[in-house]
Design an enzyme around this catalytic site. Structure first.
Site, mmCIF file in Angstrom:
data_model
loop_
_atom_site.group_PDB
_atom_site.id
_atom_site.type_symbol
_atom_site.label_atom_id
_atom_site.label_comp_id
_atom_site.label_asym_id
_atom_site.label_seq_id
_atom_site.Cartn_x
_atom_site.Cartn_y
_atom_site.Cartn_z
ATOM 1 N N SER A 13 3.203 -2.114 10.302
ATOM 2 C CA SER A 13 4.805 -2.174 10.485
ATOM 3 C C SER A 13 5.399 -3.489 10.245
ATOM 4 C CB SER A 13 5.123 -1.560 11.829
ATOM 5 O OG SER A 13 4.582 -0.243 12.158
ATOM 6 N N GLU A 66 -5.671 -4.478 10.437
ATOM 7 C CA GLU A 66 -4.267 -3.577 10.772
ATOM 8 C C GLU A 66 -4.863 -2.798 12.098
ATOM 9 O OE1 GLU A 66 -2.544 -2.519 6.968
ATOM 10 O OE2 GLU A 66 -3.916 -1.041 7.037
ATOM 11 N N GLY A 70 2.226 2.389 10.663
ATOM 12 C CA GLY A 70 3.316 3.595 10.312
ATOM 13 C C GLY A 70 4.229 3.877 11.618
ATOM 14 N N LYS A 89 0.286 4.363 -0.399
ATOM 15 C CA LYS A 89 -0.468 5.695 0.133
ATOM 16 C C LYS A 89 -0.128 6.682 -0.689
ATOM 17 C CE LYS A 89 0.159 3.491 4.352
ATOM 18 N NZ LYS A 89 0.236 3.457 5.957
ATOM 19 N N ASN A 131 0.909 -1.247 -0.176
ATOM 20 C CA ASN A 131 0.000 -0.055 0.173
ATOM 21 C C ASN A 131 1.083 1.237 0.026
ATOM 22 O OD1 ASN A 131 -2.020 1.948 0.318
ATOM 23 N ND2 ASN A 131 -2.069 1.519 2.651
ATOM 24 N N GLU A 173 -6.509 5.092 7.469
ATOM 25 C CA GLU A 173 -6.153 6.575 7.298
ATOM 26 C C GLU A 173 -7.423 7.293 6.777
ATOM 27 O OE1 GLU A 173 -2.595 5.944 5.320
ATOM 28 O OE2 GLU A 173 -1.691 5.148 7.261
ATOM 29 N N HIS A 182 -9.434 1.691 4.694
ATOM 30 C CA HIS A 182 -8.113 1.926 5.433
ATOM 31 C C HIS A 182 -8.209 2.998 6.646
ATOM 32 C CE1 HIS A 182 -3.892 2.781 6.425
ATOM 33 N NE2 HIS A 182 -3.487 1.934 5.726
HETATM 34 P P1 PGA Z 1 2.815 0.217 7.667
HETATM 35 O O1 PGA Z 1 1.392 0.564 6.830
HETATM 36 O O2 PGA Z 1 3.404 -1.053 7.121
HETATM 37 O O3 PGA Z 1 3.714 1.299 7.074
HETATM 38 O O4 PGA Z 1 2.627 0.383 8.964
HETATM 39 C C1 PGA Z 1 0.820 -0.629 6.611
HETATM 40 C C2 PGA Z 1 -0.663 -0.012 6.031
HETATM 41 O O5 PGA Z 1 -1.099 1.349 6.483
HETATM 42 O O6 PGA Z 1 -1.279 -0.764 5.435
#
Ligand code: PGA
Length: 255
Positions: free
Chosen positions: A216, A170, A176, A15, A13, A100, A98
């Protein structure tokens, strides 16, 4: 055991990262590193990168996805993109709900459901994200919340359509942040998701659904996470922007 029933899927992903030229360069770097993987390899990229990404991925085992999709086919929805627009380009996957999007763009369990229904109707494979915040975890609501989010997202999704659904667990506190769930926490969260699917569609069906962990996941911790019974793949943010790291995760899922 049951894990063998399910397709492992490693999805990046990206982003809001990479221009079209940068996307093509990264995919060209990744292609030889993930060739021959014994899992599905997907890169979900910004809308504007999709044509360049599809072109760069041509002839490889890398599939391209979008990071969101609107629930209407067309109309007065400034700034939105429909499922038909994505399939017309050749996109196969889409990330929906997601955290976010939920946190910054007003996405709700209901809009996640509507987007999922539209994506599935158009023949896209939906990667639907669920996850608890740290506060919800500390209050003891993780299981309740994951089951609720999963069931809400799948409202009116048929058993047949469920074949094109991947759920990504998640935990919001792990995205992140560099703080990964432990292997056990990831397995437990994924199991709650699978239990919720079983409560609606039956245990046999639930055993066939790919449930990813995300938050992460990186080249160092992927193997332990992916070894867990209910972890069928990963949704990878930061580490999907580095070809070498991403390919290590793909290899860990291919064992
Ligand atoms: P990350 O993001 O691996 O940077 O923690 C995962 C995601 O948001 O899908």
């Amino acid at each position: 055991m049951n894990k063998a029933l399910r397709k492992a899927v490693i999805a990046g992903n990206w982003k809001m990262n990479k221009t079209p030229a940068e996307a093509a360069a990264l995919i060209n770097e990744m292609k030889p590193l993930v060739a021959g993987a014994d899992c599905d390899v997907v890169l979900c990229v910004p809308y504007v990168d999709i044509p360049a990404a599809l072109e760069a991925a041509k002839g490889s085992n890398i599939k391209i996805g979008a990071e969101n999709v609107h629930f209407k086919a067309s109309g007065a929805y400034t700034g939105e993109i429909s499922a038909e627009m994505l399939t017309a380009l050749g996109v196969e996957y889409v990330v929906i709900g997601h955290s976010e999007r939920r946190q910054y763009f007003g996405e709700t369990d209901q809009t996640v459901n509507l987007r999922s229904l539209a994506a599935l109707k158009a023949g896209l494979k939906a990667i639907i994200c669920v996850g608890e915040t740290l506060e919800q975890r500390e209050l003891g609501y993780t299981e309740t919340l994951l089951k609720y989010q999963t069931k809400m997202a799948l409202t009116n999704v048929t058993k047949e359509q469920l074949k094109n659904v991947i759920i990504a667990y998640e935990p919001v506190w792990a995205i992140g942040t560099g703080v990964t769930a432990t292997d056990e926490q990831a397995n437990e969260g994924n199991k709650y998701v699978r239990d919720a699917i079983a409560e609606v569609y039956g245990a046999d069906v639930a055993e066939t659904v790919t449930v990813q962990y995300g938050g992460s996941m990186n080249a160092k911790n992927a193997e332990g996470l992916l070894d867990k019974e209910h972890v069928d793949g990963g949704l990878i943010g930061g580490a999907s922007l580095k070809a070498a790291d991403f390919s290590v995760i793909v290899k860990a899922a291919s064992r």
